[in-house]
Each structure stands twice: as C-alpha cells, then as structure tokens.
Design an enzyme around this catalytic site. Sequence first.
Site, PDB file in Angstrom:
ATOM      1  N   GLU A 137       0.852  -1.185   0.000  1.00 24.42           N
ATOM      2  CA  GLU A 137       0.000   0.000   0.000  1.00 24.42           C
ATOM      3  C   GLU A 137       0.893   1.242   0.000  1.00 24.42           C
ATOM      4  OE1 GLU A 137      -3.973   1.601   2.275  1.00 24.42           O
ATOM      5  OE2 GLU A 137      -2.244   1.130   3.490  1.00 24.42           O
ATOM      6  N   GLU A 273      -2.964  -3.704   6.837  1.00 26.52           N
ATOM      7  CA  GLU A 273      -4.076  -4.637   6.951  1.00 26.52           C
ATOM      8  C   GLU A 273      -4.101  -5.728   5.906  1.00 26.52           C
ATOM      9  OE1 GLU A 273      -5.768  -1.034   4.556  1.00 26.52           O
ATOM     10  OE2 GLU A 273      -4.392  -1.351   6.211  1.00 26.52           O
ATOM     11  N   HIS A 306      -8.150  -1.840  14.771  1.00 25.32           N
ATOM     12  CA  HIS A 306      -8.198  -1.051  13.533  1.00 25.32           C
ATOM     13  C   HIS A 306      -7.912  -1.943  12.327  1.00 25.32           C
ATOM     14  CE1 HIS A 306      -7.430   2.806  11.253  1.00 25.32           C
ATOM     15  NE2 HIS A 306      -6.773   1.947  10.485  1.00 25.32           N
ATOM     16  N   GLU A 307      -6.811  -2.701  12.403  1.00 24.05           N
ATOM     17  CA  GLU A 307      -6.416  -3.523  11.257  1.00 24.05           C
ATOM     18  C   GLU A 307      -7.394  -4.659  11.011  1.00 24.05           C
ATOM     19  OE1 GLU A 307      -4.180  -2.198   9.481  1.00 24.05           O
ATOM     20  OE2 GLU A 307      -3.644  -0.765  11.042  1.00 24.05           O
ATOM     21  N   HIS A 310     -10.375  -3.613   9.120  1.00 25.57           N
ATOM     22  CA  HIS A 310     -10.071  -3.480   7.692  1.00 25.57           C
ATOM     23  C   HIS A 310     -10.311  -4.779   6.925  1.00 25.57           C
ATOM     24  CE1 HIS A 310      -8.594   0.495   6.988  1.00 25.57           C
ATOM     25  NE2 HIS A 310      -7.571   0.412   7.808  1.00 25.57           N
TER      26      HIS A 310
END
Length: 858
Positions: A137, A273, A306-307, A310
């Site tokens: 990413e 992620e 958070h990850e 995702h």
Amino acid sequence: MPNYVKRLFNQFHPEKYHLSITIDNQKMIFSGQVIITGKKTGRVNKRFTFHQKDLTISSATIDKLDKNNLVRVPISRINHHNTLNEIRLHSNDLIYPGNYQITMNFSGKINTGLNGIYQAFFKDNGVSKTIITTQFESHYARQAFPCIDEPEAKAIFSLNLTTDKNLTTLSNMPITKTKINDNLKIVNFEDTPPMSTYLLAFTVGELEYKEGKTKDGIVVRTYATPDKIKLTSYSIKIAIQALEFFSDYFKMPYPLQKLDMVAIPDFSAGAMENWGLITYRETCLLTNELDNNIDSLQQIALVISHEISHQWFGNLVTMKWWNDLWLNESFANLMEYKACSIIYPEWNIFEQFVKNEVNAAKKRDSLINVQPIRTSLKHPDEISTLFDPSIVYAKGGSVLYMLMNYIGENNFRDGLKIYFDRFKYQNTTADDLWSTISEVSKLDVKGFMNKWINVSGYPIVEIDWQPHDSRAKISQSRFLIEESNDYADNIWQIPLASNQAIKPELLTKKSSHIFIPKSENNKVMILNKNGESYYLPYYKNKDHLALITQNIKYSTAIDRFSLIDNYNLFQRSRLCQLTDVLNLINGYRQEEDDNVWSSISMTISEVRRLIEGNEKLKHKMNSLINELITELISKIGFDDRTTDSSKTIRLRILILSIAASADNLAVITEFNNRFNNFKKPADLNPNIRHIIYYTAIKNDKNFNFMLKLHNSLTIHDEKEEVATALTSTKNPTHIKTLLELLKSDNIKKQNIMYIFSYLISNYSARTLTWDWMKDNWTFIEESFKSEKNYGFFARIAANYFSTTEQLENYQDFFEPKINQLALKRDVLLGIAEIKSRIAWRDYNQDKITSWLNKTKSI
C-alpha cells in the site's frame, strides 16, 4: 512528471495472477514469473500496458484466449517506461478486446526502504539477521511484479514462493504444499479471494509464533523474531476478541480461514491490513502485559482492532480509487474504538475517541487549505498526501460517529450489513454506502453527509440564549484559526445534539431559531453533548456561559473537557484570549478525570509556548501549576494500587508528568531516588517509567548512561521510552549527539521522524534540529520520498514555529520544493499554520505576561 496518469484498469481487467517469486537472501535479489489472465477493454490498439517500478522484464508473451485455445500475439518490443512506472508490450498486430493471458519473467532488487519487497533487520544473540517482507500500500506492488496496481483491479492471486528451506514463509492464505529442493523450498499457497494488489503480502524469515482460536475456529497467530516470542500473548487475546466482535457486529463472518499477525523489526507505519497477514511495527503488536504502561496496552489494542476491522472495510469491500481512501480509514478509525469499548468496557474508550480523535481533527480542520475527507487525485505521488491522520482517519471517524449518533446505532449497523452483503469482493464509492444506510434509516444520508465528506472545514455554531427563555437564536459559519475571506462559507446539516429536547434538532440553514419546551428550559443548555456531533458550540450570552461553568462539575467528563478544548480553539482563532481559558480552568479545581486533565494540560502547554525562553515567567507558571496539583499528587500517590481503574492509572501518569515538567520538588526528588536505584527497565513502574527517565535527563550526568541503555535495549517500546527521554535534554552537546545518531545504525529508519519530532518540539533543541534537517535533506529525500510519510518533516516543523523569522526560514527552505506533489499540501498547510501562530502570539503574549505577573493561582 505529468500531473496525471491514465488508469490502466480502463484498458485491462485482470482476473487472476499466477505468481511465482524466488527470493535470494544472499544476493538480496528476487526473480519470478507472472501469468495474468484477464480481459482487454477499450479500443483496438497495438500494446498492453502494466505497472512496474525498478523491475527488469526479461521476456514476455501474449496469448489470446479464443474458443479455449491460445493464439500467440507476437511481441515486437518490450518498453520499460520508467517515468510512468509502466511496462509496455508492443506488437505490430492489432490487439482487439477480449480475453488474454500475458506471461512476463521479471527480476528486481530487494530494497532497504520500507516498501515493495524490502529487508527488515534484527539481531539474535548479537548476530545480525534479515527478514524479507512486503509493503504494497498504496502503489508499491508494482515494485514486486508487473500488474495493474490500482485498487479497482481486483483479482485472484495464486502465489508460490521459493525461499531458503529453513525460513518461515507466510502469505495471505494458508499453505497448500511445500516441496524441498536441496537448500530451497517451494511453498504454494491457496488462491486468495478477489482482492486489490495492495493487499497481497508475504514475509520470509526466522520467525516463531503463538496461536489461539476464535469460537468459530479461525486460527489466530502472532509471529515474532525468536527473542520476542514471549511478547505475543496479549496481541492474540485482543485479536481473537476483535475478530469475534466484528463478525457479530457486521453480521458477516470473517471470510478467511486464518489470521496471521507479524511483528516486523523495520516498519514505516503502525500496521498494514494485508488480508489474512497483517504486518505491524513491533511496538504496535508486542508487549509484556504485566510490564507495560496502560497507554501502550490501549494503543496496541486499538491498532489491532483497527487492522482487523479493515478485513471487512477495505479488504472485503474496497474503494474504487484512492479518493475514497476514507472509506477504509475513517471507518477503521471509528471501529477500533467500538471494538475496544466492548473488549475493555472499563476503559471508557469513547471518551478518548472524543478527546483525541475529534479534537485532533478539529485542530487540523481549522486551516483554510486543509484537504476534505474525500479528495480527488490524479497521480500516484499524491496518494501519500492523502494519509493525513487528522483528516482521513480522525475527521472521517468523527463525522461517521456523528452520523451513527444522528440516525441511531441500530440503523447504522443494519446499513453496514446490507453494504457488506451487496458489495462483498467488489469496489465501491461513498454513494454505495450512503444508499444502504438510507434504505434502513429512511433518511437522505447522501444529502446529509455530502458537505461533511467533500468540503474542507467544519462549522462553529453561535448560540444566543438567555437562560430560561423558550427560544434561542443560532447561526453557523466556517471555523478558521486564520483570518481569511478567501473561502466559501458552506452550510452544513448539523445535528445540534442538545441535552434539552429542542426543536428542530438539525440546523440546515445559515441561521435559525430553536425552541425549548417549558419542562426543559430550567436546565443548563449544552449543545453537542458528549461530542456526538462535529462542530464547535459558541455560547454568546455571558449569562449562559456563566451558568455552564458554575455547574460544570455536574456535566459528563466529555462535556467538561470539550468546553476547555473548544475554548482553546477559540483562543487560537482570537475569539477569546488564552487568559480566558485559564480563568475557565479555575472552575475545575476539584477535577479528577484523566481526560479532563489532559485538556487542562494542553492549555498549560499553550502558555508554555508563549513564554519559551523566559525563565522568570517559566518559574511563575511552574509555581501556579504546582499550587494547582499538589493536593491531587498527595491523593493519587506514585504507585499503582490493585483497586485502581485504568482511568486512575492514566490520571496518575498525567499529573506526575505535569509535576515533573513543572519542576515539582517532591516529585523530582522521588523520581531521582528511583532512578538511582534501578538496574533495568523492569525495576521501575512501567506506567511512570518514562517520567522517571525524563526527570533523570534534567541532570546532564545521566545522559551518557541513558544513551548507553538505549543502545543496549532490544525491546522496542523500552527503547523508545529512553529515546523520548533523551530528546528532552537542554545541553547543546547532547542534542548534537542525538542528531548525529539519526543517521546511525542505533536509530532505525522507522524511528527517525519521531526522534526528529521530539527534538524540534524541545525549545532548546529546535534551532539545531531545524538546521540538521536542512543540512541533511538529501538524506531525508533518499530515505522517505517514496513513502507516504515524506511530508511529515514539513508538517512537524510547522507545528513548532511561531515567529516571523521562523516563517521566513520555513518558506525559504520549503517553497522551492512546493512543486513536489508529495510535499505540496503539507508545505502550504505548514505556512498557514505558522502564520496563524504568529498572529496568535502577537494577540496573546503581552496579555499572558501581564496575567502571570498578577495572578496568584489558576
């Protein structure tokens, strides 16, 4: 370089990649073959174009799939178009739309940067070793293999890796077959679901793991280097609970069979992620739960949550193009707090969401040239500028929180369920999400959210209410901390979120009236209660504000700290004076909430910025602070108790930090005694260890000892604690020593920017640090230009400049670089930030000086 690039997905839709890569750990090179099947679209031409960067394509073939037969299309020329990061396969024949199979053999170097296929370094019993890992990413898959490197180009990946037979080899999917061939092994992985190139990942190295399982049988593993495997238990516990929570909350099972998490010794961001193989910076995954501070434990839990969120938002359903990056990050920002609020309800984590995320967003969003949440871009080099944590993450999460509160969480959640059901394994835009939430809520969600997502800034709502009246006048305008007429004064749809049953509840005009029932108008009217909306309420009537402050102790913690935070923003824009905020704090003398004290601490920091370098005023301010906190220090003490809540522990950390910064004699003495008696970090209370280090650095004789300790530590959160303390030194010789370390092996590349930020925030180190940055810009450019945090240096420097001379220095250095797409936005915002700080300083400095000379207590 052109200001735009063509979208290659418009010319070719990949369906499957058969990808074989051989890793040579000795020569640090890789080679491979990719077979891409897919559909050519668009007009007839004579070439295929794919992304590549720094690869050598040695051979290629094109075959047209015609009635189950392969018809070879002759290639006349293979052209590496490096300016556009492309490989072009030319033919003398016309190539018509249809199904094709393209085969390319390629090779490249394993780099020492932190993207593409790169090396991460660690030491095992003093021996230097390497992990080979990936970071694709946003647009770095093209550095690993030729592909259509755009998020909309979802495809299935069939991967096999050839590596040293003794190394652990991981990818997104489980291993299906391993074949040993002499000293090498060939590892085949299951095919992935359709996904974007930036989510493909693999890691090769000496790694060990611990594992657990969810109630649905998903195997969760945390991998680390052998010396850190003992630090993996906490992350497994959090990941299992987060996976179970999101599967239930989204009403959509986790779509893969396993979830691997890997601690990478060198890592640019906090985590990435990758579907089924999440990679992390070590400090965001590894910890000894019994020997780490509460802030670190909470941060690790938030990052993991958070990850994992995702895996649905971003991986299962992905934005079509990077202008909708917020669809990934804004939702993950909100959902990490939602998961942690369930896993650890005693944390009251949504107080920290409003305190940290919403407030950070409002600070950044008050600059005139700030980007909106949804931002158009046309060139990959602009993608890095989208990852502004205060906007795409914090503001995006804040406005989604507002939407959830406005329509009700059940409607919000049901809309997400439809969204995942309808668009799984596909790409979407914001309108797709709004449509599913509208179906459930029966509201025009697109109309409501349009300005919040697509327009910069946010409103201030002025309330003119005489207490006990049955109506009040309200009006909205854009809030800015800088004076400017060069902007459109947009009209937002604002949920007023009052603690009274007012009508209407939504402000949709420039100005209007609200009506308060007789049964309600004896209450103290507070708007934007509990931070449920995204605006600043400004109480114009003095009697109204006085009534709020007189009764503030009866308000919720969020309302108490929001009042201070809002007025700190008002004083930045010169709607009031900083002294007004200090006078406001006088009503908080009995306060014992950690987040409220965080807001008080920020106000103190604002005062300190105005009196930097003035020792007389510094001593006066320290006296006022110590008078304010002495009683609380006695009450909370120095050591954690078994009965302490997480909030009490956080309060203790904060109050003792304030005391140490204010040269509180009792605290300094206690911490020096503890420092003199410790042998290793584990000897000190982990929650206050960093403050003890900070106190020790005030004594120059401790610097070399601490520097030696830093260089000897192998656990990175312990190492970072020491590094942060070292940067608080006021000794120019020691500052120069630290600056020299930034280019040495003792500071990992991933930590350079953070050490830089700590140093430039230090008044005594600011000029030396700025000069170091200018003198070493070539090094910074070579190290970070290809990464999404390149603009960090311009952004951080601007945060601490507030004089005309500093503005001139900033402009002289950065304006010649403003045409670099990866720098432009941060430089423009940096200039605006410094100009606003200059005006702020001019407005407040004399008033603060006078206030300090006259005031006996806060």
